[in-house]
Design a protein around this motif. Structure first.
Motif, mmCIF file in Angstrom:
data_model
loop_
_atom_site.group_PDB
_atom_site.id
_atom_site.type_symbol
_atom_site.label_atom_id
_atom_site.label_comp_id
_atom_site.label_asym_id
_atom_site.label_seq_id
_atom_site.Cartn_x
_atom_site.Cartn_y
_atom_site.Cartn_z
ATOM 1 N N PHE A 189 0.853 -1.186 0.000
ATOM 2 C CA PHE A 189 0.000 0.000 0.000
ATOM 3 C C PHE A 189 0.890 1.237 0.000
ATOM 4 O O PHE A 189 1.846 1.324 0.751
ATOM 5 C CB PHE A 189 -0.882 0.041 1.266
ATOM 6 C CG PHE A 189 -1.849 -1.083 1.383
ATOM 7 C CD1 PHE A 189 -1.481 -2.269 2.011
ATOM 8 C CD2 PHE A 189 -3.152 -0.967 0.899
ATOM 9 C CE1 PHE A 189 -2.376 -3.316 2.140
ATOM 10 C CE2 PHE A 189 -4.059 -2.006 1.039
ATOM 11 C CZ PHE A 189 -3.667 -3.176 1.648
ATOM 12 N N GLU B 64 -6.587 -4.947 3.475
ATOM 13 C CA GLU B 64 -7.076 -3.582 3.391
ATOM 14 C C GLU B 64 -6.291 -2.718 4.361
ATOM 15 O O GLU B 64 -5.686 -3.215 5.320
ATOM 16 C CB GLU B 64 -8.579 -3.511 3.677
ATOM 17 C CG GLU B 64 -8.992 -3.957 5.057
ATOM 18 C CD GLU B 64 -10.491 -3.796 5.269
ATOM 19 O OE1 GLU B 64 -11.245 -3.776 4.268
ATOM 20 O OE2 GLU B 64 -10.902 -3.669 6.429
ATOM 21 N N ARG B 65 -6.327 -1.456 4.075
ATOM 22 C CA ARG B 65 -5.657 -0.489 4.944
ATOM 23 C C ARG B 65 -6.632 0.652 5.167
ATOM 24 O O ARG B 65 -6.974 1.390 4.240
ATOM 25 C CB ARG B 65 -4.380 0.024 4.296
ATOM 26 C CG ARG B 65 -3.547 0.864 5.255
ATOM 27 C CD ARG B 65 -2.247 1.315 4.659
ATOM 28 N NE ARG B 65 -1.470 2.026 5.658
ATOM 29 C CZ ARG B 65 -0.403 2.775 5.380
ATOM 30 N NH1 ARG B 65 0.005 2.889 4.131
ATOM 31 N NH2 ARG B 65 0.256 3.388 6.343
ATOM 32 N N SER C 51 -3.527 -1.909 8.934
ATOM 33 C CA SER C 51 -3.838 -2.827 7.838
ATOM 34 C C SER C 51 -4.235 -4.188 8.396
ATOM 35 O O SER C 51 -3.727 -4.621 9.434
ATOM 36 C CB SER C 51 -2.641 -2.982 6.917
ATOM 37 O OG SER C 51 -2.921 -3.905 5.876
ATOM 38 N N CYS D 66 4.823 -7.675 8.491
ATOM 39 C CA CYS D 66 4.353 -6.382 7.998
ATOM 40 C C CYS D 66 5.517 -5.404 8.129
ATOM 41 O O CYS D 66 6.313 -5.488 9.075
ATOM 42 C CB CYS D 66 3.168 -5.931 8.841
ATOM 43 S SG CYS D 66 2.603 -4.259 8.501
#
Lengths: 113, 115
Positions: B49, B68-69, B75, B92
């Motif tokens: 992202f 998703e963020r 996220s 992450c």
């Protein structure tokens, strides 16, 4: 096909000596390279980076050398210390800030006291 | 300051169940990445992202994986109908520009075991 290769899965070095970790890449578009260190049960931590406009970058005991014609880079640790024992990942990127990083499989370094 | 945090640190789930993995990046970092590391393997890119741009999903291994963020910060990586081959450490990272370069800051990872 691995774009970033670290052909030595492991390396053992005596304390005080030099550790040399090697990394080869195939994509000539890579223009930014990084080394990370990873201890067990922790995320990788950034060590040192080099841009393709340079052939050497030094930070304390750590020096990274880049040979663009050979598509090869190396990390030198001098002098090696037992606390340097970890897995070292080479990573490469194209296109500047925020682009995807491609990681090598890692080399496990053991520094023997 | 606070680094990248991930939760849970360990997750054991049965094959076929859905799991959600959470990542809290460093405040102000606009770029966020998900990787996974299977046993004895290097880091495999999953998704990236960058600000409000459409995410780069090119590394997601199947349509069972999504991320998703929300609000450009936290996220969530979701794996539906988990399989045993999904067992790995999921890492992450968030990224900032530093001087002429940039680096990623990694969280400690979530170890996922699918039984």
């Amino acid at each position: 096909d691995q774009q970033v290769k670290q052909n030595s899965p492991s390396l053992s070095v005596q304390e005080g000596r030099i550790s040399i970790l090697n990394c080869d890449y195939t994509n000539s578009m890579f223009d930014y390279f990084l080394w990370y260190k990873k201890y067990p049960a922790e995320g990788p931590t950034f060590l040192i980076s080099i841009s393709s406009i340079k052939d050497k970058n030094e930070d304390g005991r750590f020096t990274v050398f880049l040979n663009k014609s050979a598509k090869h880079l190396s990390l030198h640790i001098v002098p090696s210390q037992p606390g340097d024992s970890a897995v070292y990942f080479c990573a490469a990127s194209t296109g500047g800030y925020g682009q995807n990083f491609v990681f090598g499989p890692g080399t496990r370094l053991s520094v023997l006291p | 300051g606070a680094g990248v945090s991930q939760s849970p640190s360990n997750k054991v789930t049965e094959k076929g169940k859905d799991v959600e993995l959470r990542c809290d990046p460093i405040s102000g970092h606009t770029a966020l990445y998900w990787y996974r590391q299977s046993l004895g393997q290097g880091l495999e890119f999953l998704i990236y992202f960058q600000g409000n741009s459409a995410p780069d999903k090119s590394g997601l291994p199947s349509d069972r994986f999504s991320a998703e963020r929300t609000g450009g910060s936290v996220s969530t990586l979701t794996i539906q109908r988990t399989q045993q081959e999904d067992s790995a450490v999921y890492l992450c990272a968030s990224s900032s520009r530093t001087g002429g370069g940039y680096e990623q800051y990694f969280g400690p990872g979530t170890r996922l075991t699918v039984t």
